[in-house]
Design an enzyme around this catalytic site. Structure first.
Site, mmCIF file in Angstrom:
data_model
loop_
_atom_site.group_PDB
_atom_site.id
_atom_site.type_symbol
_atom_site.label_atom_id
_atom_site.label_comp_id
_atom_site.label_asym_id
_atom_site.label_seq_id
_atom_site.Cartn_x
_atom_site.Cartn_y
_atom_site.Cartn_z
ATOM 1 N N GLN B 237 41.687 43.015 43.869
ATOM 2 C CA GLN B 237 41.483 41.589 43.611
ATOM 3 C C GLN B 237 41.155 41.359 42.135
ATOM 4 O O GLN B 237 41.213 40.238 41.658
ATOM 5 C CB GLN B 237 40.337 41.045 44.489
ATOM 6 N N ARG B 384 34.866 36.046 52.002
ATOM 7 C CA ARG B 384 35.319 34.669 51.874
ATOM 8 C C ARG B 384 34.162 33.717 51.564
ATOM 9 O O ARG B 384 33.988 32.676 52.197
ATOM 10 C CB ARG B 384 36.044 34.200 53.130
ATOM 11 N N CYS B 385 33.345 34.123 50.599
ATOM 12 C CA CYS B 385 32.327 33.207 50.128
ATOM 13 C C CYS B 385 31.954 33.634 48.729
ATOM 14 O O CYS B 385 32.213 34.746 48.336
ATOM 15 C CB CYS B 385 31.078 33.244 51.014
#
Lengths: 286, 806
Positions: B237, B384-385
């Site tokens: 990522q 996902r935060c």
């Protein structure tokens, strides 16, 4: 998730398959593979040979012979769902098959694999016990038959002996009856947290015949004989149903896993037995 | 201009710029199976690596015998910690300032820890080699429960830290203690609690779970001995940071390392960190001189690469008797597993957990976080935060509901009473953040109206009466959640990773014929950057999105960026893109002025070109200007039309939203049905509404999974019980509720296009909405707080503990 080394065979006849199986020592027959292949990928089982039954035409198909429905072991769950014979004679198989996994699995997964593997999570074994089905078995020397009710010995342990292959399932077609397969699962494709198969015949407002069997509530599928006996000869009222549920709960011995604690699974198992009985009664009366 | 010329609306539509529901361009290849993922990469002579992993959660390694493995046909090498020590890579630094074993060095600390790396000619031979490696383990006492980590007699997990009384984040209190991190004013908070009319206190646990992206972690490393160059394709990522880290720990100069993130099949935080597999594939390639591929399987991904959450939060609120909050105090016990491999900006060992005051005007607050080691997989990552924001949002949103119950107030009413008002922005929170903008009351009221809140409460009252009268066994819950996110890490004054400021970047090059390429420092793992980045440029400079190619993930060609996570791409890189586009636009204006023979101040930008003010027929399109940039620039001007921007944001952005969940639960079976789920998101300026809705749908589905059953669960011996999708809950389309999405728009005042980031909001706001619904359903029967996850059997346990099951 990579299996060890194995030979792969794809025989054209049951005789050839039986011969290969005998020769291979620790070989396994391959049906749909949805239980066996993951176990091999985890190397929890490492057969030296796989004998794929997929090319044996004689193991496929559904036919009615007299008062019996005979289903070839390699018949897929999808074929069961698509069969008018099944829909007409044994609608409980429809109701059960549609709850097994998802369409992709049902196109490949077979009834033979489902009943013969001895996985307590599989749905068809309990249904076969309720229906009093008979498994036809080919062996190294001669063919034999075993009742579903006598087939399951423990988790992944069955009456099947080394070198034997389940070739067909013979099911007596019941007369006018009510049926239900009630299954609690966390999601599509999951094994049952608890499930119950019920068949009921009513006569003159009383329960004339009943069979109840349980899925994934013990190391093997269970025929709940005392539960069924609690209903037979009685009017289908709440008291009779409660007695049957209590009797069914008594024989449950579920595992403690991510689906819940044994206490939960017994509690909910009873509720699913109750729901299945009530739905079967409604259908029998209708 | 004549009747045949396109009108304004047509010209704008042709651009497919910001606000357009442009279809995702990357889906053309993904839906046809033509994506190019790491496992699609096949190089001549490529070898495969596979791990020997520990069956024990805690054990001493007395010996590793590789003789049999080396005899397996196709096996070429087996790496152990001994070999890695030779290149000083037996341990690697973590993003959190700790160190982590690459391969087990003397002992193992969690089940499925990497013990040896088998390199073979194909992955089948490698797997056979793994089976043949013999490891002699001596089992040690296992520590699973974080609440026992700091017991006097707790087993010593990290022998390498013996005698170290302080770590990367200050003093250590115990041999299994990692750090204590505090924020806020302790004394003032205590004083407020002493004076308070009403207080609540509750242990609110957010269980361990896992991001479980569709594609697992993987890499291909290829070391060219002649050139001394290393190329690594990986599921990264943040490829640029990986290159820097690789250079720092391998001592290969950074310009000789090429890191490439090809298509990545989902990240959700799982692919931010550095994992032993990456290091081992690199070392194996250096050792063998051949490319080496490592591909994790699902079980390895779930059990060994980074988990998320495992925060145990004791929350206290002080309030007046009419429901005005006075103070917040939170203590967190944070279970980081065997190594602190938390993926946070370097100075933030508990991430941005100090957003825990949420959307409410707390005059004072104090929070303290204690990190501890246990015999579990290391982490944790932000699933996902933004960093630890979902934990914080869950904590405050549950605590507000608990306070509402104690005050006998409606939870929505309590929130409306305590929201930070619109006129208070920019707002300084008691725990140190400056909220850039917000309009919470408007969003909440819009949500309440759309869901029909008062009618639902009326219906609930009737159902409760029916339940008490024995007419039904169903209970109804209405979950209210109002979250404030903090995303866009981040300003260099707050944030760095290993000393690198958390800026992001964009380089745009306009070609002579008026099409363009934009290279960005982020890396889409499914967020549709190729679609939406082009839309920003299209609106900024008037070139159709379809004529702009977006490229990310190759460290040789893309400008340096810190990657995609924490909803930072739009707040940071999105700003860099707009700023680079504006540089191009400024030069284009000069060229247009020269072409039209006017002063540049006499020009105005008009959708897709520049027009002379007052002379509408005098117009040069961007296409014409692009051509001119390569053959007739004004005297003294450099030819060409390109720009680079590195954007260091002045502040974070603060997306927010109001979520409502309506749920029915059968107490006898614990089976729940999600009747409705409404999500209002305010992410500022909306670049592509369709992509936003897709992001919200995905995030809500993950939130649903987490709240209602998804967990990484261990038994007392440290064995993972949820190591495959048979047990780890991933909902299918059948279980997933129908999502009702909505929005308000409060642009960020400091962001060039006013956008705030959205990908993670639904996970942050969704989890408390589900959990609050369950708690709300059981509330009238006496429950104060029921821990997640709320799967069927646990709902039944809750009912049982309330005496509802005979």
């Amino acid at each position: 998730m990579i299996p060890g080394t194995f030979e792969y065979h794809r025989p054209k006849s049951v005789a050839e398959a039986a011969k290969l199986l005998r020769k291979s020592k620790d070989g396994r027959v391959l049906a749909g593979g949805h239980s066996l292949l993951p176990m091999m990928k985890l190397r929890m089982t490492e057969p030296s040979a796989l004998i794929d039954l997929g090319a044996i035409a004689a193991l496929r198909g559904i036919k009615k012979t007299g008062t019996k429905l005979v289903i070839g072991a390699m018949t897929t769950q999808h074929e069961l769902l698509a069969s008018a014979l099944v829909a007409k004679n044994l609608p409980i198989l429809h109701e059960t098959a549609i709850l097994i996994a998802d369409p992709q699995v049902r196109y490949v997964g077979t009834i033979g694999g489902n009943v013969a593997n001895g996985d307590p999570g599989n749905d068809m074994p309990a249904v076969m016990m309720a229906l009093d089905a008979t498994y036809k078995i080919a062996g190294p020397t001669k063919a034999r038959v075993v009742k579903a009710r006598a087939f399951y010995k423990g988790s992944y342990e069955t009456a099947l002996k080394a070198g034997e292959i389940v070739t067909a399932i013979e099911i007596p077609v019941p007369g006018k009856h009510g049926f239900a397969y009630e299954k609690l699962k966390r999601k599509v494709g999951d094994y049952a947290t608890a499930a119950a198969a019920v068949l009921i015949t009513l006569k003159a407002g009383k329960i004339a015949a009943c069979a109840i069997a349980l899925t994934n509530l013990a190391p093997t599928p269970l025929l709940a004989e005392a539960a069924a006996a609690a209903l037979v000869g009685r009017a289908p009222d709440d008291a009779a149903i409660s007695a049957a549920v209590a009797a069914a709960r008594k024989i449950m011995d579920p595992a403690n896993d991510t689906r819940g604690t044994p206490a939960y699974r017994k509690s909910v198992g009873g509720i699913y037995v109750e729901r299945a009985i009530k739905r079967a009664i409604a259908r029998a009366a209708g | 201009m004549n009747d045949m010329s396109p009108n304004k609306a047509e010209r704008e539509a042709k651009l497919e710029g910001m606000g357009c529901r442009r279809k995702r361009v990357e889906d053309v290849r993904f839906t046809q199976g033509k994506g190019n993922f790491v496992d699609d990469i096949k190089l001549p002579g490529m070898l495969f690596g596979d791990f020997v992993r520990s069956p024990y959660a805690h054990a001493r390694i007395k010996g590793i015998n590789i003789k049999k493995a080396m005899k397996v046909p196709g096996v070429l090498a087996v790496l152990t910690a001994t070999e890695l020590k030779g290149v000083n890579l037996a341990w690697m630094p973590t993003l959190a300032g700790d160190v982590q074993m690459v391969l087990a060095d003397g002992k193992v600390l969690f089940q499925n820890q990497e013990v040896a790396f088998v390199v073979a000619t194909d992955r089948y031979a490698a797997a056979d080699g793994v089976e043949a490696v013999e490891v002699d383990y001596e089992a040690l006492p296992v520590l699973v429960d974080p609440f026992k980590a700091m017991d006097k007699n707790a087993p010593v997990l990290r022998e390498d830290l013996k005698g170290k009384t302080s770590g990367a984040h200050g003093p250590r209190k115990h041999h299994n203690h990692i750090f204590e991190w505090t924020m806020g004013d302790k004394d003032l908070t205590e004083a407020a609690f002493r004076k308070a009319d009403v207080t609540i206190k509750e242990l609110i646990s957010y269980h361990r779970t896992h991001p479980s992206p569709l594609e697992t972690c993987q890499s291909v490393a290829s070391f060219d001995k002649i050139k001394g160059e290393l190329t690594v394709w990986g599921t990264f990522q943040a490829p640029h940071v990986i290159r820097t880290v690789a250079s720092l720990i391998s001592t290969i100069p950074e310009h000789k390392i090429h890191v490439i993130s090809p298509d990545v099949g989902g990240g959700f935080g799982n692919k931010v960190g550095a994992y032993p597999g990456y290091i081992c594939s690199i070392v194996a390639s250096i050792v063998t001189g051949k490319p080496v591929k490592w591909v994790e399987d699902r079980i390895e991904n779930l059990t060994a690469t980074s988990f998320a959450r495992d925060y145990h939060m004791t929350a206290e609120i002080a309030a007046t008797k009419d429901g005005k909050v006075q103070a917040l105090r939170v203590h967190v016990l944070a279970d980081h597993g065997a190594f602190d491999a938390c993926a946070d900006p370097s100075k933030w060992p508990a991430g941005f957990f100090n957003i825990v005051t949420g959307s409410y005007d707390f005059p004072v607050a104090h929070c303290a976080v204690d990190g501890v080691y246990t015999n579990k997989a290391p982490g944790g990552v932000a699933y996902r935060c933004s960093f630890r924001v979902t934990e914080a949002a869950y904590c405050i949103e549950r605590a507000m509901d608990i306070l509402a119950k104690k005050l006998n107030m409606d939870p929505a009413e309590l929130r409306l009473k305590n929201f930070i008002r619109r006129d208070q922005f920019p707002y300084q929170s008691a725990l140190g953040w400056e909220y850039d903008s917000g309009d919470y009351h408007t969003a909440m009221k819009q949500g309440m109206e759309k869901i029909g809140y008062p009618a639902l409460r009326e219906e609930q009252k009737r159902k409760q009466a029916d339940f008490k009268a024995g007419k039904t066994r169903d209970i109804m819950g209405i979950g209210v959640s109002f979250f404030t996110e903090i995303v866009g890490a981040g300003p260099s004054k707050n944030c760095d990773i290993l000393g690198i400021a958390m800026f992001d970047s964009c380089e745009i090059r306009i070609h002579p014929t008026g099409s363009a390429i934009a290279r960005v420092g982020t890396k889409s793992t499914g967020q549709a950057h190729e679609t939406t980045w082009a839309q920003i440029i299209a609106t900024e400079i008037g070139i159709p999105s379809a004529d702009i190619m977006v490229e990310e993930g190759n460290t040789d060609t893309a400008p340096y960026g810190l990657g995609t996570y924490g909803s930072r791409s739009t707040p940071v890189a999105g700003a860099a893109i707009a700023m680079a586009a504006r540089k191009i636009k400024a030069k284009a204006q000069m060229i247009a002025a020269y072409m039209l023979e006017v002063h540049e101040g006499d020009l105005q930008f008009d959708i897709d070109g520049f027009r002379v003010k007052g002379l509408p027929e005098k117009f040069k399109s961007m296409k014409e200007i692009a051509w001119a940039a390569y053959h007739s620039v004004p005297p003294g001007m450099e030819p060409g039309l390109e720009a680079v921007s590195y954007y260091d944001p002045p502040n974070m952005t603060y997306p927010f939203g109001a979520y409502f969940c309506v749920m029915d639960i059968d107490v006898d079976t614990g089976v729940y049905k999600i009747r409705r789920f409404y999500a209002l998101d305010d992410c500022g300026t909306r670049i592509n509404p369709m992509v936003i809705e897709g992001q919200v749908h995905g995030g809500l589905t993950e939130a649903f999974a987490i709240a209602m059953g998804q967990e990484i669960r261990y038994d007392a011996g440290g064995n993972v019980l949820t190591g495959s999708f048979m047990d780890f809950f991933i909902p299918t389309a059948v279980e997933t509720p129908v999502w009702e999405t909505d929005h308000t728009v409060t642009p960020s005042p400091h962001h060039p296009i006013g956008a705030k980031g959205v990908g993670e909001s639904p996970n942050v706001g969704g989890v408390p909405a589900f959990s609050n619904a369950v708690n709300d359903a059981f509330g009238f029967l006496g429950a104060t707080h029921i821990q997640m996850p709320h799967d069927y059997w646990r709902n039944w346990e809750a009912a049982k503990s309330l005496g509802l099951i005979k």
